[in-house]
Write a protein that holds these residues in place. Structure first.
Motif, PDB file in Angstrom:
ATOM      1  N   GLU A  93      15.273   0.086   0.724  1.00 42.22           N
ATOM      2  CA  GLU A  93      14.984   1.525   0.742  1.00 42.22           C
ATOM      3  C   GLU A  93      13.959   1.901  -0.334  1.00 42.22           C
ATOM      4  O   GLU A  93      13.718   3.082  -0.586  1.00 42.22           O
ATOM      5  CB  GLU A  93      16.270   2.332   0.506  1.00 42.22           C
ATOM      6  CG  GLU A  93      17.298   2.173   1.618  1.00 42.22           C
ATOM      7  CD  GLU A  93      18.598   2.902   1.340  1.00 42.22           C
ATOM      8  OE1 GLU A  93      19.413   3.004   2.276  1.00 42.22           O
ATOM      9  OE2 GLU A  93      18.814   3.368   0.197  1.00 42.22           O
ATOM     10  N   THR A  94      13.356   0.877  -0.935  1.00 47.39           N
ATOM     11  CA  THR A  94      12.474   1.095  -2.091  1.00 47.39           C
ATOM     12  C   THR A  94      11.055   0.619  -1.795  1.00 47.39           C
ATOM     13  O   THR A  94      10.852  -0.441  -1.205  1.00 47.39           O
ATOM     14  CB  THR A  94      13.049   0.361  -3.317  1.00 47.39           C
ATOM     15  OG1 THR A  94      14.387   0.847  -3.563  1.00 47.39           O
ATOM     16  CG2 THR A  94      12.202   0.594  -4.539  1.00 47.39           C
ATOM     17  N   PHE A  95      10.086   1.427  -2.224  1.00 46.22           N
ATOM     18  CA  PHE A  95       8.661   1.147  -2.025  1.00 46.22           C
ATOM     19  C   PHE A  95       8.015   1.012  -3.393  1.00 46.22           C
ATOM     20  O   PHE A  95       8.236   1.833  -4.286  1.00 46.22           O
ATOM     21  CB  PHE A  95       8.027   2.306  -1.246  1.00 46.22           C
ATOM     22  CG  PHE A  95       6.634   2.032  -0.749  1.00 46.22           C
ATOM     23  CD1 PHE A  95       6.432   1.428   0.486  1.00 46.22           C
ATOM     24  CD2 PHE A  95       5.530   2.406  -1.490  1.00 46.22           C
ATOM     25  CE1 PHE A  95       5.142   1.188   0.957  1.00 46.22           C
ATOM     26  CE2 PHE A  95       4.237   2.162  -1.031  1.00 46.22           C
ATOM     27  CZ  PHE A  95       4.044   1.554   0.197  1.00 46.22           C
ATOM     28  N   TYR A 136      11.646  11.927  -2.298  1.00 48.37           N
ATOM     29  CA  TYR A 136      11.909  10.562  -2.754  1.00 48.37           C
ATOM     30  C   TYR A 136      12.323  10.585  -4.225  1.00 48.37           C
ATOM     31  O   TYR A 136      11.939  11.482  -4.979  1.00 48.37           O
ATOM     32  CB  TYR A 136      10.651   9.692  -2.628  1.00 48.37           C
ATOM     33  CG  TYR A 136      10.060   9.641  -1.254  1.00 48.37           C
ATOM     34  CD1 TYR A 136      10.575   8.787  -0.273  1.00 48.37           C
ATOM     35  CD2 TYR A 136       8.964  10.447  -0.915  1.00 48.37           C
ATOM     36  CE1 TYR A 136      10.023   8.726   0.994  1.00 48.37           C
ATOM     37  CE2 TYR A 136       8.402  10.402   0.359  1.00 48.37           C
ATOM     38  CZ  TYR A 136       8.938   9.536   1.307  1.00 48.37           C
ATOM     39  OH  TYR A 136       8.403   9.485   2.570  1.00 48.37           O
ATOM     40  N   ARG A 144       1.185   5.208   4.049  1.00 52.85           N
ATOM     41  CA  ARG A 144       1.746   3.860   3.858  1.00 52.85           C
ATOM     42  C   ARG A 144       3.263   3.836   3.983  1.00 52.85           C
ATOM     43  O   ARG A 144       3.847   2.774   4.175  1.00 52.85           O
ATOM     44  CB  ARG A 144       1.362   3.345   2.461  1.00 52.85           C
ATOM     45  CG  ARG A 144      -0.126   3.168   2.255  1.00 52.85           C
ATOM     46  CD  ARG A 144      -0.552   1.813   2.712  1.00 52.85           C
ATOM     47  NE  ARG A 144      -1.959   1.585   2.554  1.00 52.85           N
ATOM     48  CZ  ARG A 144      -2.521   0.369   2.600  1.00 52.85           C
ATOM     49  NH1 ARG A 144      -1.757  -0.689   2.788  1.00 52.85           N
ATOM     50  NH2 ARG A 144      -3.820   0.217   2.489  1.00 52.85           N
ATOM     51  N   LEU A 145       3.879   4.983   3.821  1.00 52.81           N
ATOM     52  CA  LEU A 145       5.342   5.032   3.791  1.00 52.81           C
ATOM     53  C   LEU A 145       5.940   4.952   5.190  1.00 52.81           C
ATOM     54  O   LEU A 145       5.331   5.391   6.157  1.00 52.81           O
ATOM     55  CB  LEU A 145       5.791   6.318   3.078  1.00 52.81           C
ATOM     56  CG  LEU A 145       5.438   6.381   1.589  1.00 52.81           C
ATOM     57  CD1 LEU A 145       5.723   7.773   1.050  1.00 52.81           C
ATOM     58  CD2 LEU A 145       6.228   5.334   0.816  1.00 52.81           C
ATOM     59  N   ILE A 182      10.531   5.401  -4.657  1.00 56.38           N
ATOM     60  CA  ILE A 182       9.174   4.888  -4.853  1.00 56.38           C
ATOM     61  C   ILE A 182       9.001   4.521  -6.320  1.00 56.38           C
ATOM     62  O   ILE A 182       9.263   5.330  -7.217  1.00 56.38           O
ATOM     63  CB  ILE A 182       8.102   5.912  -4.442  1.00 56.38           C
ATOM     64  CG1 ILE A 182       8.318   6.371  -3.000  1.00 56.38           C
ATOM     65  CG2 ILE A 182       6.708   5.296  -4.596  1.00 56.38           C
ATOM     66  CD1 ILE A 182       7.363   7.455  -2.549  1.00 56.38           C
ATOM     67  N   TRP A 195       3.030  -2.106  -1.646  1.00 54.37           N
ATOM     68  CA  TRP A 195       1.607  -1.841  -1.403  1.00 54.37           C
ATOM     69  C   TRP A 195       0.843  -2.408  -2.587  1.00 54.37           C
ATOM     70  O   TRP A 195       0.939  -1.890  -3.692  1.00 54.37           O
ATOM     71  CB  TRP A 195       1.363  -0.343  -1.262  1.00 54.37           C
ATOM     72  CG  TRP A 195      -0.089   0.060  -1.104  1.00 54.37           C
ATOM     73  CD1 TRP A 195      -1.133  -0.727  -0.772  1.00 54.37           C
ATOM     74  CD2 TRP A 195      -0.624   1.379  -1.271  1.00 54.37           C
ATOM     75  NE1 TRP A 195      -2.293  -0.009  -0.715  1.00 54.37           N
ATOM     76  CE2 TRP A 195      -2.019   1.293  -1.019  1.00 54.37           C
ATOM     77  CE3 TRP A 195      -0.058   2.611  -1.612  1.00 54.37           C
ATOM     78  CZ2 TRP A 195      -2.856   2.407  -1.103  1.00 54.37           C
ATOM     79  CZ3 TRP A 195      -0.881   3.716  -1.689  1.00 54.37           C
ATOM     80  CH2 TRP A 195      -2.272   3.621  -1.431  1.00 54.37           C
ATOM     81  N   LYS A 223       9.726  -3.078  -0.186  1.00 50.61           N
ATOM     82  CA  LYS A 223       8.475  -2.866   0.552  1.00 50.61           C
ATOM     83  C   LYS A 223       7.368  -2.564  -0.455  1.00 50.61           C
ATOM     84  O   LYS A 223       7.570  -1.771  -1.383  1.00 50.61           O
ATOM     85  CB  LYS A 223       8.625  -1.706   1.538  1.00 50.61           C
ATOM     86  CG  LYS A 223       7.403  -1.510   2.432  1.00 50.61           C
ATOM     87  CD  LYS A 223       7.616  -0.410   3.462  1.00 50.61           C
ATOM     88  CE  LYS A 223       6.367  -0.245   4.322  1.00 50.61           C
ATOM     89  NZ  LYS A 223       6.505   0.869   5.294  1.00 50.61           N
ATOM     90  N   LEU A 236      -1.029   7.445  -0.131  1.00 48.78           N
ATOM     91  CA  LEU A 236       0.332   6.890  -0.117  1.00 48.78           C
ATOM     92  C   LEU A 236       1.140   7.308   1.114  1.00 48.78           C
ATOM     93  O   LEU A 236       1.838   6.482   1.707  1.00 48.78           O
ATOM     94  CB  LEU A 236       1.069   7.308  -1.387  1.00 48.78           C
ATOM     95  CG  LEU A 236       2.566   6.963  -1.462  1.00 48.78           C
ATOM     96  CD1 LEU A 236       2.779   5.452  -1.349  1.00 48.78           C
ATOM     97  CD2 LEU A 236       3.163   7.484  -2.766  1.00 48.78           C
ATOM     98  N   ASN A 237       1.055   8.563   1.477  1.00 52.76           N
ATOM     99  CA  ASN A 237       1.906   9.057   2.589  1.00 52.76           C
ATOM    100  C   ASN A 237       1.658   8.296   3.877  1.00 52.76           C
ATOM    101  O   ASN A 237       2.586   8.127   4.683  1.00 52.76           O
ATOM    102  CB  ASN A 237       1.671  10.551   2.794  1.00 52.76           C
ATOM    103  CG  ASN A 237       2.246  11.386   1.645  1.00 52.76           C
ATOM    104  OD1 ASN A 237       3.228  10.983   1.030  1.00 52.76           O
ATOM    105  ND2 ASN A 237       1.626  12.507   1.345  1.00 52.76           N
ATOM    106  N   ILE A 259      12.621   4.667   3.643  1.00 48.31           N
ATOM    107  CA  ILE A 259      12.284   4.652   2.222  1.00 48.31           C
ATOM    108  C   ILE A 259      12.850   5.893   1.540  1.00 48.31           C
ATOM    109  O   ILE A 259      12.617   7.023   1.961  1.00 48.31           O
ATOM    110  CB  ILE A 259      10.744   4.595   2.026  1.00 48.31           C
ATOM    111  CG1 ILE A 259      10.173   3.297   2.608  1.00 48.31           C
ATOM    112  CG2 ILE A 259      10.397   4.712   0.540  1.00 48.31           C
ATOM    113  CD1 ILE A 259      10.707   2.031   1.976  1.00 48.31           C
TER     114      ILE A 259
END
Length: 201
Positions: free
Chosen positions: A163-165, A99, A200-201, A5, A185, A183, A197-198, A2
């Motif tokens: 590469e994107t959340f 990010y 989840r990455l 974000i 959440w 990706k 968040l961290n 990732i």
């Protein structure tokens, strides 16, 4: 891996009371149900296809017993507090530059004006400046969950979906982004916190 974000705004950063519109409908002379007319009015306003005056005029039909001031109070009443810890969290992320950070929100001119007034100009700018780009639906004339809004953000910034959340409290929105290979959440309001968040990455 990732690298990017994308954050939603409402109920991710700022707390919302989405039910206030429904609770106030009957008191102000409207139906207790979300009507197709009100939904269409909101959607048009969120993508900047009608002005604030046109929106308020439309709401005056939905709420026949309400003054313009009352309508604005109800409409903006869904915007609650913005916890400092969330602002500090995204500021810290921006400072680390690990990010690329983007904001992508379905919102409207009345709401964003009210948020800035409520937060104060300095605090709002701190928030806005934490992001590389700050995308508001009424400014870019696109809204979630339509695929074109995600494609717009990816293409404008040369981002790869894998590469994107993306974080959003509405499952319809995260499902649409996920279908494009992003990706996601789907943050459960009241059960999950942006500060996690961290993990989840």
């Amino acid at each position: 891996m990732i690298k990017n974000i994308i954050f939603d705004f409402g109920d991710v950063f700022i707390n919302l009371d989405k039910q206030i519109v429904y609770r106030e409908m009957q008191r102000l002379g409207g139906s207790t149900q979300m009507t197709p007319e009100l939904l269409e009015l909101n959607n048009l306003y969120e993508v900047g296809q009608i002005s604030t005056d046109q929106f308020l005029e439309g709401l005056s039909i939905v709420y026949p017993h309400a003054s313009e001031i009352e309508i604005k109070e109800v409409w903006n009443g869904m915007l609650l507090d913005f916890p400092d810890e969330r602002l500090e969290f995204v500021e810290a992320m921006a400072k680390k530059s690990e990010y690329r950070l983007f904001l992508l929100s379905n919102t409207n001119a009345l709401h964003i004006e009210h948020v800035e007034q409520k937060m104060g100009h300095e605090k709002f700018n701190r928030f806005r400046n934490s992001f590389e780009k700050f995308y508001l639906s009424h400014e870019i004339n696109l809204r979630k969950p339509n695929e074109d809004i995600y494609r717009f953000v990816l293409d404008q910034n040369e981002l790869k979906a894998e590469e994107t959340f993306f974080i959003d409290d509405t499952k319809e929105n995260t499902d649409a982004a996920s279908n494009m290979g992003i990706k996601c959440w789907n943050l459960l309001v009241g059960q999950e916190n942006l500060l996690d968040l961290n993990s989840r990455l």
